[in-house]
Design a protein around this motif. Structure first.
Motif, PDB file in Angstrom:
ATOM      1  N   SER A  40      94.481 -49.819-122.296  1.00 38.91           N
ATOM      2  CA  SER A  40      93.817 -48.594-122.735  1.00 38.91           C
ATOM      3  C   SER A  40      93.145 -48.869-124.069  1.00 38.91           C
ATOM      4  N   ARG A 188      92.118 -40.387-116.643  1.00 41.06           N
ATOM      5  CA  ARG A 188      92.029 -41.569-117.492  1.00 41.06           C
ATOM      6  C   ARG A 188      91.981 -41.264-118.989  1.00 41.06           C
ATOM      7  N   TYR A 262      91.785 -43.852-123.736  1.00 37.68           N
ATOM      8  CA  TYR A 262      91.066 -43.971-122.469  1.00 37.68           C
ATOM      9  C   TYR A 262      91.655 -45.123-121.667  1.00 37.68           C
ATOM     10  N   LEU A 263      92.140 -44.808-120.478  1.00 41.01           N
ATOM     11  CA  LEU A 263      92.798 -45.789-119.613  1.00 41.01           C
ATOM     12  C   LEU A 263      91.762 -46.629-118.878  1.00 41.01           C
ATOM     13  N   GLY A 265      92.887 -49.579-117.288  1.00 35.70           N
ATOM     14  CA  GLY A 265      93.671 -50.015-116.133  1.00 35.70           C
ATOM     15  C   GLY A 265      93.778 -51.518-116.063  1.00 35.70           C
TER      16      GLY A 265
END
Length: 281
Positions: A40, A188, A262-263, A265
């Motif tokens: 993230s 997200r 903010y993801l 991933g």
């Protein structure tokens, strides 16, 4: 660091360690994602507050607050624990005319960068997808000291002037500890609030620490003028050896920030998103 600060940091890191040991790979409903390697990015903006020799408690009328901003990343290690790294910038200031030591008439302002690495421990596991997730964090880093003082309309960098006759390190260690909470707003994106204290391994964030030096040993006239500013308010000059500050406790600075996470991933999640966006017929 004082014993109190070391104890606070030790408690936070113990909490992180216990969560890391206690977490398992259990599923919390829905599709399970291996948390290791999930990345993230983070950003924060808020205020910074200085604690040191030039203030003697909280003065609500003259807090000396400055801006603080941060950019960083979280790399998830377990369901609860992430490695954390940040680049931050902060401004703090203080003026003794608002303190009980007004007769010394010292002041400073500084805008500094710092960088730190550490661990963050979330209360709820990654795969639980909790809408609100409190956390603790701790870390270590460095900051660059650049205190300045204004004299007759000009700002002077104080460290090169050695106003106490001491050439101090300008990149000391910083030990960070704090608490926060993130609120999941989309799949997200999370927003939150964070309070962070930063303990500087130096007493010269404000260029003030020990005693007044012998003015004859200072390198220039401007160094002498900024070393002892009592004359500006009609006070007699301080004698060499009189207290200019106190080295009993080191300086620190506090952040209160609004944060966004903010993801991005991991590779597996990115593949899944591509499949969802591009279904095969």
């Amino acid at each position: 660091m004082s014993r109190k600060h070391l104890l606070s940091l030790a408690l936070i890191l113990t909490f992180v360690h216990q969560l890391a040991l206690g977490q398992g790979r259990s599923k919390f409903g829905g599709r399970y994602t291996d948390p290791f390697g999930v990345l993230s990015v983070t950003a924060g903006v808020g205020v910074a507050y200085y604690m040191g020799d030039l203030n003697d408690g909280v003065n609500l009328k003259h807090l000396g607050l400055g801006p603080s901003i941060s950019l960083g990343a979280l790399y998830r290690l377990t369901e609860h624990v992430s490695a954390r790294g940040e680049l931050r910038f902060y401004q703090v200031s203080a003026d003794q005319k608002y303190s009980k030591n007004y007769q010394n008439n010292l002041s400073f302002k500084t805008f500094n960068p710092d960088i730190n690495l550490g661990l963050q421990a979330d209360l709820f596991a990654f795969n639980r997808h909790a809408p609100i997730n409190p956390y603790l964090f701790g870390g270590i880093g460095v900051t660059h000291l650049n205190p300045k003082a204004k004299f007759e309309g000009t700002w002077y960098s104080l460290a090169p002037l050695t106003t106490e006759g001491v050439k101090y390190k300008r990149m000391p260690l910083v030990f960070t500890a704090g608490i926060g909470a993130s609120i999941k707003t989309t799949e997200r994106l999370s927003l939150g609030l964070e309070l962070c204290n930063n303990f500087v391994n130096s007493d010269y964030l404000d260029d003030v620490s020990t005693v007044y030096p012998n003015p004859d040993q200072l390198p220039s006239d401007i160094a002498r003028l900024l070393s002892d500013r009592s004359w500006e308010i009609g006070e007699p000059l301080r004698q060499p050896g009189w207290n200019r500050g106190s080295a009993k406790s080191k300086d620190s600075y506090l952040f209160l920030q609004v944060r966004a996470t903010y993801l991005i991933g991991n590779r597996a999640q990115n593949k899944e998103r591509k499949k969802t966006r591009c279904p095969k017929f």
